[in-house]
Design a protein around this motif. Structure first.
Motif, mmCIF file in Angstrom:
data_model
loop_
_atom_site.group_PDB
_atom_site.id
_atom_site.type_symbol
_atom_site.label_atom_id
_atom_site.label_comp_id
_atom_site.label_asym_id
_atom_site.label_seq_id
_atom_site.Cartn_x
_atom_site.Cartn_y
_atom_site.Cartn_z
ATOM 1 N N ALA A 1 30.247 -19.303 -0.270
ATOM 2 C CA ALA A 1 28.842 -19.666 -0.027
ATOM 3 C C ALA A 1 28.764 -21.070 0.585
ATOM 4 C CB ALA A 1 28.050 -19.599 -1.330
ATOM 5 N N ILE A 2 29.574 -21.981 0.065
ATOM 6 C CA ILE A 2 29.575 -23.349 0.621
ATOM 7 C C ILE A 2 30.150 -23.330 2.041
ATOM 8 C CG2 ILE A 2 30.546 -25.691 0.348
ATOM 9 C CD1 ILE A 2 28.239 -24.952 -1.615
ATOM 10 N N LYS A 3 31.140 -22.474 2.260
ATOM 11 C CA LYS A 3 31.682 -22.333 3.634
ATOM 12 C C LYS A 3 30.550 -21.907 4.584
ATOM 13 C CE LYS A 3 34.539 -19.095 6.265
ATOM 14 N NZ LYS A 3 34.635 -19.837 7.496
ATOM 15 N N PHE A 4 29.685 -21.024 4.116
ATOM 16 C CA PHE A 4 28.561 -20.601 4.958
ATOM 17 C C PHE A 4 27.701 -21.809 5.359
ATOM 18 C CE2 PHE A 4 24.062 -19.410 5.290
ATOM 19 C CZ PHE A 4 24.125 -18.493 6.322
ATOM 20 N N LEU A 5 27.439 -22.688 4.393
ATOM 21 C CA LEU A 5 26.662 -23.905 4.723
ATOM 22 C C LEU A 5 27.404 -24.743 5.756
ATOM 23 C CD1 LEU A 5 25.260 -25.469 1.411
ATOM 24 C CD2 LEU A 5 24.109 -23.988 3.046
ATOM 25 N N HIS A 6 28.683 -25.001 5.485
ATOM 26 C CA HIS A 6 29.474 -25.860 6.369
ATOM 27 C C HIS A 6 29.562 -25.262 7.770
ATOM 28 C CE1 HIS A 6 31.723 -27.951 2.799
ATOM 29 N NE2 HIS A 6 30.419 -28.075 2.731
ATOM 30 N N ASP A 7 29.752 -23.951 7.830
ATOM 31 C CA ASP A 7 29.840 -23.298 9.144
ATOM 32 C C ASP A 7 28.542 -23.456 9.925
ATOM 33 O OD1 ASP A 7 32.391 -22.514 8.591
ATOM 34 O OD2 ASP A 7 31.919 -20.414 8.170
ATOM 35 N N ASN A 8 27.467 -23.675 9.191
ATOM 36 C CA ASN A 8 26.177 -23.874 9.842
ATOM 37 C C ASN A 8 25.787 -25.354 9.929
ATOM 38 O OD1 ASN A 8 24.711 -21.159 10.468
ATOM 39 N ND2 ASN A 8 25.810 -20.840 8.546
ATOM 40 N N GLY A 9 26.794 -26.217 9.752
ATOM 41 C CA GLY A 9 26.571 -27.654 9.944
ATOM 42 C C GLY A 9 25.799 -28.326 8.834
ATOM 43 N N GLU A 10 25.771 -27.719 7.656
ATOM 44 C CA GLU A 10 25.039 -28.315 6.530
ATOM 45 C C GLU A 10 25.997 -28.608 5.384
ATOM 46 O OE1 GLU A 10 22.015 -29.199 6.621
ATOM 47 O OE2 GLU A 10 20.895 -27.892 7.980
ATOM 48 N N LYS A 11 25.678 -29.684 4.633
ATOM 49 C CA LYS A 11 26.403 -29.963 3.400
ATOM 50 C C LYS A 11 25.526 -29.503 2.235
ATOM 51 C CE LYS A 11 27.115 -34.634 5.221
ATOM 52 N NZ LYS A 11 26.003 -35.504 5.602
ATOM 53 N N HIS A 12 26.146 -29.186 1.102
ATOM 54 C CA HIS A 12 25.338 -29.026 -0.103
ATOM 55 C C HIS A 12 24.868 -30.408 -0.522
ATOM 56 C CE1 HIS A 12 24.332 -28.750 -4.337
ATOM 57 N NE2 HIS A 12 24.195 -27.445 -4.202
ATOM 58 N N GLY A 13 25.806 -31.327 -0.623
ATOM 59 C CA GLY A 13 25.456 -32.727 -0.877
ATOM 60 C C GLY A 13 25.550 -33.156 -2.330
ATOM 61 N N ASP A 14 25.506 -32.223 -3.254
ATOM 62 C CA ASP A 14 25.537 -32.615 -4.670
ATOM 63 C C ASP A 14 26.197 -31.504 -5.481
ATOM 64 O OD1 ASP A 14 25.119 -34.275 -6.815
ATOM 65 O OD2 ASP A 14 22.999 -33.804 -7.056
ATOM 66 N N ILE A 15 27.440 -31.201 -5.130
ATOM 67 C CA ILE A 15 28.154 -30.104 -5.793
ATOM 68 C C ILE A 15 28.645 -30.576 -7.155
ATOM 69 C CG2 ILE A 15 30.269 -28.700 -5.708
ATOM 70 C CD1 ILE A 15 29.734 -28.155 -2.855
ATOM 71 N N ARG A 16 28.021 -30.034 -8.166
ATOM 72 C CA ARG A 16 28.393 -30.345 -9.556
ATOM 73 C C ARG A 16 28.276 -29.051 -10.327
ATOM 74 N NH1 ARG A 16 23.970 -34.818 -10.782
ATOM 75 N NH2 ARG A 16 23.412 -33.056 -12.074
#
Lengths: 330, 162
Positions: free
Chosen positions: A185-200
């Motif tokens: 799921a995070i790869k999907f964000l990254h592939d779209n140029g977005e960070k989650h930003g607060d992965i905890r």
């Protein structure tokens, strides 16, 4: 449709009475269309966003910086007065702060625009919280989130098994699969140029209706230096260490309770960011496959190579998964 | 070697063209001084001083005006640094036509990769970068531009100046 931005208090009372029953109608309340001052919004007020009136209830809480249940006054539980659905309303809070790692200073921001953009992006991705955004009458970007029925994933995992051996052999194979889904799921964000930003780990909720984990709270952004996704990968690594260990393995606990294990540890075995936690878990639990432990070592003080991207981590996770399945026969 | 035009790419392959990637930091200045000291007496070397500003996300600013102001200030700081670096090179014996300045604002997820992309475009035979000297933990979280260039650059030499 009626212009709800001009909703009167009497009309709001009628809506509440019709939906919730006359005995639930509050005596004191306001109708709010400009949410700029979120402290003004009180329990039982009605906030009108777009064409929808929301009946405001309590605020959300979050454990952070070692403090339990810190109130988030800008995040409110609310009832959609058109259908009775529970929502979480995130109001605009422009928080900005600097965090320092070594000599590097990183600027962090809470960005409503970012979260709104990601809500649009992940509308069809089940492993994220869902919702939509609306500009209130003053132009504030307010996010209206679907309420997730479920608990923090880390709390659930920490209860699995009678001990680590039982947990690792009987529960961890499923946990690892669930973790891989979260990384994808995070790869999907990254592939779209977005960070989650607060992965905890407290930003993963296990949705008991959909039977899956969902990432929440992606309004943080930071001015990255070289590695755009380094902070996210760092968060993913810490979560894997937690999941593989069925909790954080703390150095003081080993010193007090398992001195023979403590004696085997070197500085390089510790977590690169939290130096009181062990990353090299194979020294504590020798049955952990080397391939899985190798991933954990990427997040240790002794690491000399780091993951640049989720793809690299997913490749290693696939190998580790094979070995975990072989070990546990599942 | 004749006059450098900085546009004749075919000729570039036969020339000694260095790409010196810099910012306003002290380590960048050290890298420029190293190049000046090491290559200043060579008459057939050409240098591009490159600075990259990653186009910042709209998320970082409450308004478009704030973003424009931030970019203008950043550009001004880098323009001043680049002019200073050029002076250092000229002082070491390089001629005006041997040094080019390139300041680029672009969308990029990695400055290191943007430097490598520029090296490929400019066909430079050596990339020179300074090194911040960051801690292990910092490199883990923030990444290292010099490491990225070192690992990703192809068909060229890389000089990392400590």
């Amino acid at each position: 449709m009626e212009n709800l931005s001009a909703l009167s208090i009497e009309a709001a009372r009628t809506l509440i009475a019709e939906l919730m029953g006359p005995d639930r109608v509050p005596e004191k309340m306001k109708v709010i269309t400009d949410t700029s001052d979120f402290f003004r919004i009180e329990y039982n007020d009605v906030v009108v966003l777009g064409e929808t009136p929301y009946w405001i209830k309590g605020y959300e809480k979050e454990g952070r910086f070692g403090l339990d249940d810190e109130p988030k006054y800008w995040v409110r539980r609310a009832i959609d007065l058109t259908n009775g659905a529970t929502k979480v309303i995130k109001l605009v809070f422009h928080e900005e702060f600097e965090t320092r790692v070594g000599n590097s200073v990183i600027k962090c921001f809470r960005s409503p625009k970012k979260e709104a953009r990601i809500l649009d992006l992940v509308a069809k991705q089940i492993n994220f919280m869902h919702g939509h955004w609306v500009l209130d009458l003053a132009g504030n970007n307010v996010r209206i989130l679907e309420f997730i029925h479920g608990r923090r994933y880390d709390d659930i995992v920490a209860e699995y098994g009678t001990g680590h051996h039982d947990y690792f052999h009987n529960y961890f194979p499923v946990v690892l699969d669930q973790y891989i889904v979260l990384v994808k799921a995070i790869k999907f964000l990254h592939d779209n140029g977005e960070k989650h930003g607060d992965i905890r780990r407290d930003h993963i909720i296990y949705d008991r209706e959909l039977n899956t984990n969902r990432w929440i709270d992606f309004d943080y952004n930071y001015m990255h230096i070289e590695s755009m996704f380094g902070f996210d990968l760092h968060g993913l690594g810490n979560i894997l260490i937690f999941l593989a260990g069925r909790g954080d393995i703390l150095v003081p606990d080993l010193y007090n309770n398992q001195r023979e294990v403590f004696e085997k540890l070197w500085g390089e075995d510790l977590n690169i960011s939290y130096k009181n936690r062990v990353a090299n878990l194979r020294k504590v639990y020798p049955y952990i496959p080397a391939s899985l432990n190798l991933i954990l070592l990427h997040f240790s003080l002794g690491a000399n190579i780091f993951y640049d991207a989720t793809d690299q981590m997913l490749d290693d996770l696939a190998k580790a998964r094979e070995d975990v399945l072989k070990l546990t026969g599942r | 070697m004749g006059e450098q035009t900085f546009t004749d790419l075919e000729r570039r392959d036969t020339e000694r063209h260095l790409l010196v990637a810099v910012d306003e930091s002290k380590n960048s200045k050290r890298a420029v001084m190293y190049v000046a000291d090491f290559f200043g007496s060579f008459k057939d070397i050409f240098i591009t001083l490159l600075s990259i500003i990653p186009d910042p996300s709209e998320d970082y600013f409450a308004t478009d005006e704030e973003k424009t102001k931030w970019l203008d200030e950043k550009k001004q700081v880098l323009e001043e640094s680049l002019a200073g670096y050029k002076e250092i090179l000229l002082g070491a014996g390089f001629k005006e036509n041997q040094v080019m300045i390139l300041l680029s604002v672009r969308q990029c997820t990695s400055i290191g990769d943007a430097i490598v992309e520029e090296q490929d475009k400019q066909r430079c035979c050596i990339v020179v970068v300074g090194r911040r000297g960051i801690s292990h933990n910092e490199e883990f979280i923030f990444g290292s531009t010099s490491s990225k260039v070192l690992h990703h650059a192809k068909n060229c030499a890389v000089m990392v100046v400590e």
